[in-house]
Write a protein that holds these residues in place. Structure first.
Motif: not given
Length: 350
Positions: A210, A308, A311-312, A315-316
């Protein structure tokens, strides 16, 4: 994949298992690249690692030529060429030729890590009159040289008071897409400064992702080639028909990464059954380290794994994820095939 799923790409180190010769590993990776092409993956990148018993990806441009000739649509690239190991002109010439042979399908990903041990690094850079001791510190200059040499107009080089034209190839009509790769702030900052696309090696580091992406985006300076930041990230993935099988298939690669992190000798990639025998003697501290690494990987059944990955990406803030399919093989697998790695791609693309 759903409308909200990220585009998927593949990172391949061309793993060599204990039941394989290099020829077998290359044939298995060629089959994997064809599967990725057929399944609609966006790009297929190969790494640069040297003097490792379990990795045959020593020469990205040679591999890219082999795989591009065996596929039809997918982009082929380096993840990446370790530029301090090579003269910039050599890299520019190699990728200019690849782009000429397969126009619109070539990516040049550039990194600055050695990709090997100190002895092999010396042999690469000096054993045959290689590059200078300052190769790492001159990395930004080398990147500029590669960019300039591959430009269709070439670059002017001053030697003994005269300017000479230098081109990576005589009459280019296009150039590869050029990316900077990294697992730290350094490459994120440099890519932003030069207005280049950037990839964070989440599959290797798993930490600082991040922060690196935020640094890249917040300091990005537009360039003639790129108006706004462009990035994606990489992740190790083992996907099987059920989560229990996926955990079995992930075990050999987790043991390999454990050996790398703890300074143990590295050998060819173990088969699942070989890894399971070794696992019975694993010290608790090493098991905890493996569990920690596994948490950052995509390991599971198809629905869970696709969720997932989405989601990854969310998230980024990326619209593409490059998966390194690291599923091991079972005893008795055909040496020229990697069916569990292909199954990972099939299930993710379903």
């Amino acid at each position: 994949m759903t409308d909200h799923s990220p585009a998927l790409s593949v990172l391949d180190l061309v793993p060599v298992r204990s039941d394989q010769a290099t020829t077998d590993a290359l044939r298995a990776s060629t089959s994997l690249a064809r599967a990725a092409d057929r399944l609609g993956f966006r790009r297929y990148w190969v790494a640069e690692h040297h003097n490792m018993a379990a990795v045959a990806a020593t020469n990205p441009p040679v591999l890219i030529g082999v795989l591009a000739a065996a596929t039809e649509r997918i982009r082929l690239g380096s993840g990446g060429v370790m530029l301090p190991n090579h003269a910039p002109l050599v890299v520019a010439e190699q990728f200019a030729l690849l782009e000429a042979a397969f126009p619109g399908r070539i990516d040049l990903g550039i990194g600055r890590a050695p990709g090997t041990d100190p002895v092999t690094s010396w042999a690469l850079r000096h054993g045959a009159g290689g590059v200078s001791d300052e190769a790492v510190t001159r990395f930004p200059e080398y990147v500029d040289n590669v960019l300039a040499m591959m430009d269709t107009a070439g670059v002017g080089i001053s030697v003994q008071g005269r300017t000479h034209a230098l081109r990576a190839t005589p009459a280019a009509t296009s150039v590869p897409a050029i990316w900077l790769l990294g697992s730290s702030d350094y490459s994120a900052r440099l890519a932003a400064e030069k207005g280049m696309p950037y990839v964070f090696a989440h599959h290797f580091s798993g930490q600082g992702t991040a922060e690196a992406l935020e640094l890249y985006r917040s300091t990005f300076r537009p360039s003639p080639e790129l108006a706004e930041p462009r990035t994606f990230l990489t992740v190790n993935a083992v996907v099987a028909d059920d989560a229990a099988e996926a955990r079995r298939l992930a075990l050999p690669q987790l043991q390999m990464m454990l050996a790398l992190r703890t300074g143990q000798p590295l050998g060819p990639g173990r088969l699942v059954e070989e890894a399971e025998k070794l696992q019975a003697e694993m010290p608790p501290a090493h098991q905890q380290l493996m569990d920690s690494m596994a948490e950052r990987w995509i390991i599971g059944g198809p629905e869970e794994s696709r969720s997932r990955l989405a989601g990854l990406a969310a998230t980024y803030g990326v619209d593409e994820v490059m998966v390194a399919p690291v599923a091991a093989a079972y005893v008795g697998t055909e040496p020229t095939a990697s069916p569990t790695r292909e199954r990972t791609l099939e299930l993710l693309a379903a």
